[in-house]
Design a protein around this motif. Structure first.
Motif, PDB file in Angstrom:
ATOM      1  N   THR A  89       0.830  -1.203   0.000  1.00 13.16           N
ATOM      2  CA  THR A  89       0.000   0.000   0.000  1.00 13.16           C
ATOM      3  C   THR A  89       0.864   1.251   0.000  1.00 13.16           C
ATOM      4  N   VAL A  90       1.930   1.247   0.792  1.00 17.54           N
ATOM      5  CA  VAL A  90       2.856   2.383   0.817  1.00 17.54           C
ATOM      6  C   VAL A  90       3.534   2.527  -0.541  1.00 17.54           C
ATOM      7  N   SER A  91       3.864   1.432  -1.170  1.00 20.57           N
ATOM      8  CA  SER A  91       4.485   1.488  -2.484  1.00 20.57           C
ATOM      9  C   SER A  91       3.545   2.100  -3.519  1.00 20.57           C
ATOM     10  N   LEU A  92       2.276   1.722  -3.471  1.00 18.41           N
ATOM     11  CA  LEU A  92       1.304   2.333  -4.380  1.00 18.41           C
ATOM     12  C   LEU A  92       1.131   3.814  -4.071  1.00 18.41           C
ATOM     13  N   GLY A  93       1.150   4.155  -2.792  1.00 14.13           N
ATOM     14  CA  GLY A  93       1.063   5.555  -2.409  1.00 14.13           C
ATOM     15  C   GLY A  93       2.264   6.355  -2.862  1.00 14.13           C
ATOM     16  N   HIS A  94       3.377   5.721  -3.082  1.00 10.82           N
ATOM     17  CA  HIS A  94       4.580   6.381  -3.599  1.00 10.82           C
ATOM     18  C   HIS A  94       4.501   6.546  -5.109  1.00 10.82           C
ATOM     19  N   ARG A  95       3.888   5.602  -5.773  1.00 12.50           N
ATOM     20  CA  ARG A  95       3.843   5.633  -7.235  1.00 12.50           C
ATOM     21  C   ARG A  95       2.805   6.616  -7.778  1.00 12.50           C
ATOM     22  N   ILE A  96       1.700   6.785  -7.097  1.00  9.84           N
ATOM     23  CA  ILE A  96       0.646   7.678  -7.592  1.00  9.84           C
ATOM     24  C   ILE A  96       1.118   9.128  -7.651  1.00  9.84           C
ATOM     25  N   PRO A  97       1.728   9.698  -6.596  1.00  9.58           N
ATOM     26  CA  PRO A  97       2.247  11.057  -6.739  1.00  9.58           C
ATOM     27  C   PRO A  97       3.369  11.147  -7.784  1.00  9.58           C
ATOM     28  N   GLY A  98       4.149  10.090  -7.938  1.00  8.42           N
ATOM     29  CA  GLY A  98       5.176  10.091  -8.975  1.00  8.42           C
ATOM     30  C   GLY A  98       4.560  10.182 -10.357  1.00  8.42           C
ATOM     31  N   LEU A  99       3.451   9.494 -10.564  1.00 10.48           N
ATOM     32  CA  LEU A  99       2.751   9.559 -11.842  1.00 10.48           C
ATOM     33  C   LEU A  99       2.187  10.959 -12.085  1.00 10.48           C
ATOM     34  N   ILE A 100       1.643  11.571 -11.051  1.00  7.57           N
ATOM     35  CA  ILE A 100       1.125  12.934 -11.181  1.00  7.57           C
ATOM     36  C   ILE A 100       2.247  13.892 -11.561  1.00  7.57           C
ATOM     37  N   LEU A 101       3.406  13.736 -10.927  1.00 11.57           N
ATOM     38  CA  LEU A 101       4.538  14.605 -11.244  1.00 11.57           C
ATOM     39  C   LEU A 101       5.035  14.398 -12.670  1.00 11.57           C
ATOM     40  N   VAL A 102       5.081  13.171 -13.118  1.00 14.61           N
ATOM     41  CA  VAL A 102       5.536  12.907 -14.491  1.00 14.61           C
ATOM     42  C   VAL A 102       4.560  13.496 -15.504  1.00 14.61           C
ATOM     43  N   LEU A 103       3.264  13.380 -15.239  1.00 16.28           N
ATOM     44  CA  LEU A 103       2.279  13.924 -16.161  1.00 16.28           C
ATOM     45  C   LEU A 103       2.295  15.454 -16.178  1.00 16.28           C
ATOM     46  N   ALA A 104       2.674  16.079 -15.057  1.00 16.06           N
ATOM     47  CA  ALA A 104       2.723  17.536 -14.981  1.00 16.06           C
ATOM     48  C   ALA A 104       4.042  18.101 -15.481  1.00 16.06           C
ATOM     49  N   LEU A 105       5.006  17.267 -15.747  1.00 15.78           N
ATOM     50  CA  LEU A 105       6.334  17.737 -16.132  1.00 15.78           C
ATOM     51  C   LEU A 105       6.346  18.624 -17.379  1.00 15.78           C
ATOM     52  N   PRO A 106       5.627  18.310 -18.449  1.00 14.12           N
ATOM     53  CA  PRO A 106       5.638  19.216 -19.611  1.00 14.12           C
ATOM     54  C   PRO A 106       5.130  20.623 -19.278  1.00 14.12           C
TER      55      PRO A 106
END
Length: 114
Positions: free
Chosen positions: A38-55
């Motif tokens: 669960t903690v690992s998934l909680g780490h990946r979701i904000p990472g995905l948001i950051l990658v999508l916002a990068l452009p």
């Protein structure tokens, strides 16, 4: 047609039951993950948001480094309610992703895992 007999309900099978007549649907809400997953998934979701916002962040950085005329288009957008919510989500994502990453590094180093 028999009127007095009751039909037996079929026995409920589990996904690990080898004698199951057919497969059982294993939905994502039926799976109980351990805390570390669960903690690992909680780490990946904000990472995905950051990658999508990068452009968008790169465009904002390019506009901020350019002449003042280019910044004029971004300021009303950032000061709007939607812009404030986007900034809040990005700051939360960055903070959560960073702290969760440090936590994973500490787990890998063996700190407080006993």
């Amino acid at each position: 047609m028999e009127t007095g007999t009751a039909r037996a309900m079929p026995e409920r099978r589990t996904p690990t039951d080898p004698g199951g007549a057919r497969p059982v649907f294993l939905g994502p809400l039926n799976v109980h993950l351990p805390v570390t997953a669960t903690v690992s998934l909680g780490h990946r979701i904000p990472g995905l948001i950051l990658v999508l916002a990068l452009p968008l962040l790169i465009l904002a950085l390019a506009a901020s480094l350019g002449p003042a005329v280019d910044r004029g288009g971004w300021l009303p957008l950032l000061k709007s309610i939607g812009g404030r919510i986007c900034r809040l989500v990005l700051v939360w994502s960055l903070a959560h992703h960073t702290t969760a990453g440090v936590r994973h590094l500490l787990f890998d180093a063996g700190v407080r895992t006993s």
